[in-house]
Write an enzyme that holds these catalytic residues in place. Structure first.
Site, PDB file in Angstrom:
ATOM      1  N   HIS A  97      29.380  -0.819  50.680  1.00 22.25           N
ATOM      2  CA  HIS A  97      30.026  -1.565  51.750  1.00 22.25           C
ATOM      3  C   HIS A  97      29.370  -2.933  51.965  1.00 22.25           C
ATOM      4  O   HIS A  97      28.161  -3.103  51.771  1.00 22.25           O
ATOM      5  CB  HIS A  97      29.939  -0.782  53.062  1.00 22.25           C
ATOM      6  CG  HIS A  97      30.945   0.320  53.179  1.00 22.25           C
ATOM      7  ND1 HIS A  97      32.299   0.109  53.079  1.00 22.25           N
ATOM      8  CD2 HIS A  97      30.785   1.663  53.404  1.00 22.25           C
ATOM      9  CE1 HIS A  97      32.936   1.263  53.229  1.00 22.25           C
ATOM     10  NE2 HIS A  97      32.046   2.222  53.422  1.00 22.25           N
ATOM     11  N   CYS A 149      32.855  -5.751  50.038  1.00 21.46           N
ATOM     12  CA  CYS A 149      33.711  -6.650  50.804  1.00 21.46           C
ATOM     13  C   CYS A 149      32.916  -7.864  51.291  1.00 21.46           C
ATOM     14  O   CYS A 149      31.708  -7.780  51.526  1.00 21.46           O
ATOM     15  CB  CYS A 149      34.310  -5.908  51.997  1.00 21.46           C
ATOM     16  SG  CYS A 149      35.544  -4.665  51.528  1.00 21.46           S
TER      17      CYS A 149
END
Length: 333
Positions: A97, A149
């Site tokens: 992440h 991301c």
């Protein structure tokens, strides 16, 4: 055996966040595949590759694990850089992440900075990566491949070469694009900043929206430099002379985009990160050939577009001389 006289050193980090609401499925697969490519295609000595993952199930064939906490990741990177000599080639592959942090700089309330999210939420920020790049011995290179991301710009103040302001195919997303490939389901590799903030408010019982306060309370001296240094000191962390900046960032997406964690809708299918898988496909297709950093990013963009992932645009950040340099210094097998 490694190619040539230069050492090639690597740290590979895969975070699946098992048994949490943020669980991903392909990140450990990504770094295991990369380890195989580094050894079999790119000439790395397997003893010079360190692996950090947050799961050690038998399915991975791994008996002992170094957990990818913020402290452990930074320690592994600092050790790798500390062992480097001029001319050595260093590589960091992160699959997990990412998030965006509101800027602390006065007068820039709408600016956000990039960070990766280790398994313990001890954020590693763009400032930390700039600091690591600045620690390189002269002539060494440090390539970061971040499949996460908001990974564009993950090295603070690194020059954009392929990205939203330097390439015409930008982040426009049609309604059909948002669905992605029909044979796959996917999850964006992001933990929103507000979710991270709420996590720490619950754990520290400190009622403040200042993420730095929470990270310093929880991790102390192991928190990001972004929160440990005064704003004046952060400004000192400028890139070294342009001719001596060895940082190279291949990001899975632009700073305002998400990267996808793919899960095949079939029994026995293997999950993977879309960008990591695209890189693997390019390395396999170009095996034995010279492949530049620019070519790798552009070919990965083509792969993602062909797969229907047109909402995700890999980027390249580095000094001008490294744009067409061979990826990880490998001219040919």
């Amino acid at each position: 055996m490694e190619k040539g006289s230069r050492k090639r050193l690597a740290v590979l980090v895969g975070c699946n966040y098992p048994n949490t609401s943020y669980e991903l499925h392909g990140c450990i697969n990504d770094v295991l595949a990369m380890r195989e490519s580094l050894v079999n295609r790119l000439g790395f000595d397997p003893t010079h590759i360190q692996l950090l993952i947050d799961d050690h199930h038998d399915q991975y064939g791994i008996s002992s694990v170094i957990m990818p906490t913020g402290e452990n990741i930074k320690k592994a990177l600092e050790t790798m850089i500390g062992e480097a000599q001029p001319g050595d080639i260093l590589f960091f592959h992160y699959s997990g992440h990412g998030t965006r942090i509101p800027s602390m700089k006065p007068g820039k309330p709408f600016r956000c900075d990039e960070a990766i999210v280790p398994c313990d939420f001890n954020l590693i920020t763009d400032v930390d990566f700039r600091h690591l790049v600045n620690m390189l011995p002269k002539g060494a290179s440090f390539t970061i491949l971040s499949d996460s991301c908001h990974s564009g710009g993950l090295i603070d103040k690194e020059k954009e070469q392929i990205g939203p302001t330097s390439f015409s195919s930008s982040s426009s997303t049609t309604e059909s694009d948002k669905n992605g490939p029909k044979s796959l389901s996917f999850r964006p590799k992001i933990i929103p900043f507000q979710s991270i903030l709420q996590h720490f408010i619950s754990s520290t019982n400190i009622n403040t929206f200042d993420i730095g306060t929470h990270l310093l309370e929880t991790f102390g001296a192991n928190a990001s430099l972004k929160f440990r240094l005064h704003l004046f000191d952060l400004e000192i962390l400028e890139p070294r002379l342009k001719s001596d900046d060895g940082g190279i960032l291949l990001s899975g997406c632009q700073a305002d985009e998400t990267s996808a964690d793919m899960s095949p809708n079939m029994e026995g299918g293997k999950a993977y990160g879309a960008f990591s898988n695209a890189v693997e496909m390019v390395l396999k297709a170009k095996s034995g050939q010279r492949l530049s950093n620019r070519e790798l990013v552009m070919e990965a963009r083509k792969v993602l577009k062909a797969q229907g992932l047109t909402q995700q645009h890999p980027c390249l950040y580095c000094r001008d001389e490294n744009v067409d340099a061979a990826f990880l210094g490998l001219e040919k097998n």
